[in-house]
Scaffold this active site. Structure first.
Site, PDB file in Angstrom:
ATOM      1  N   PHE A  99       0.810  -1.223   0.000  1.00 39.60           N
ATOM      2  CA  PHE A  99       0.000   0.000   0.000  1.00 39.60           C
ATOM      3  C   PHE A  99       0.842   1.272   0.000  1.00 39.60           C
ATOM      4  CE2 PHE A  99       0.060  -1.819   4.323  1.00 39.60           C
ATOM      5  CZ  PHE A  99       0.754  -0.834   5.015  1.00 39.60           C
TER       6      PHE A  99
ATOM      7  N   GLY B  37       1.257   3.663  -3.266  1.00 42.81           N
ATOM      8  CA  GLY B  37       0.305   4.698  -3.644  1.00 42.81           C
ATOM      9  C   GLY B  37      -0.185   5.555  -2.492  1.00 42.81           C
ATOM     10  N   HIS B  38       0.279   5.293  -1.271  1.00 36.97           N
ATOM     11  CA  HIS B  38      -0.234   6.021  -0.101  1.00 36.97           C
ATOM     12  C   HIS B  38       0.903   6.444   0.800  1.00 36.97           C
ATOM     13  CE1 HIS B  38      -2.820   6.727   3.483  1.00 36.97           C
ATOM     14  NE2 HIS B  38      -3.753   6.912   2.587  1.00 36.97           N
ATOM     15  N   PHE B  39       1.621   7.386   0.600  1.00 35.60           N
ATOM     16  CA  PHE B  39       1.668   8.306  -0.537  1.00 35.60           C
ATOM     17  C   PHE B  39       3.080   8.300  -1.081  1.00 35.60           C
ATOM     18  CE2 PHE B  39      -1.577   9.943   2.356  1.00 35.60           C
ATOM     19  CZ  PHE B  39      -2.661  10.027   1.509  1.00 35.60           C
TER      20      PHE B  39
ATOM     21  N   VAL C 212       2.488   6.649   4.345  1.00 36.13           N
ATOM     22  CA  VAL C 212       1.685   6.622   5.566  1.00 36.13           C
ATOM     23  C   VAL C 212       0.758   5.417   5.477  1.00 36.13           C
ATOM     24  CG1 VAL C 212      -0.067   7.833   6.932  1.00 36.13           C
ATOM     25  CG2 VAL C 212       1.738   9.146   5.796  1.00 36.13           C
TER      26      VAL C 212
END
Length: 152
Positions: free
Chosen positions: A46, A49-51, A56
């Protein structure tokens, strides 16, 4: 010293990579409480894409981790004569206090507030070191499915 390692966790929870979010259980008191660990690494999918450039951990995945810990508590509380199915039915009063970033180690503490079968209400607090990063009340529906072992 852990009371539950990865092999036993995987034997109880249906989740698998990349959605298995409990690495180890440190403490367990059936029908009362559980303390579990999630090690957050930069390799978590994850974080792409986050971020980008400022990773985070999404709050919804912290909620999922504490829900999985609560599921383990329910499994161990019901015992080995039944194979429980646990469904998350509610999340109340969720608060996110600080961001969770790669390198953090989540300490997930879940305590049973009340049980009225098939529903369980639990309070969860999640810490990184001594800092609370998340708190929430979760409700789950726990149903028992009889296993072949209990029928014979």
């Amino acid at each position: 010293m852990a009371v539950m390692e990865q092999a036993e966790i995987q034997a109880l929870l249906p989740h698998r990579y990349p959605f298995l979010l409990v690495d180890r259980v440190l403490e367990l008191e059936p029908d009362r409480r559980i303390v579990a660990i999630k090690n957050v690494t930069v390799n978590e999918p994850f974080f792409q894409g986050h971020f980008p450039g400022r990773p985070v951990m999404p709050g919804v995945l912290i909620i999922e981790a504490l829900s999985q810990a609560g599921g383990l508590l329910a499994f161990k509380s019901i015992g080995e004569t039944a194979r429980p199915v646990v469904y998350l039915t509610g999340v109340d009063s969720a608060k996110f206090r600080k961001p969770v970033v790669p390198g953090d180690r989540l300490r997930i503490e879940v305590e049973v507030l009340r049980k009225r079968p098939p529903f369980w209400k639990m309070q969860a607090n999640v810490y990184v070191d001594d800092d609370m990063v998340c708190e929430a009340e979760v409700t789950a529906m726990v149903t028992e499915e009889k296993t072949a072992k209990s029928e014979g």
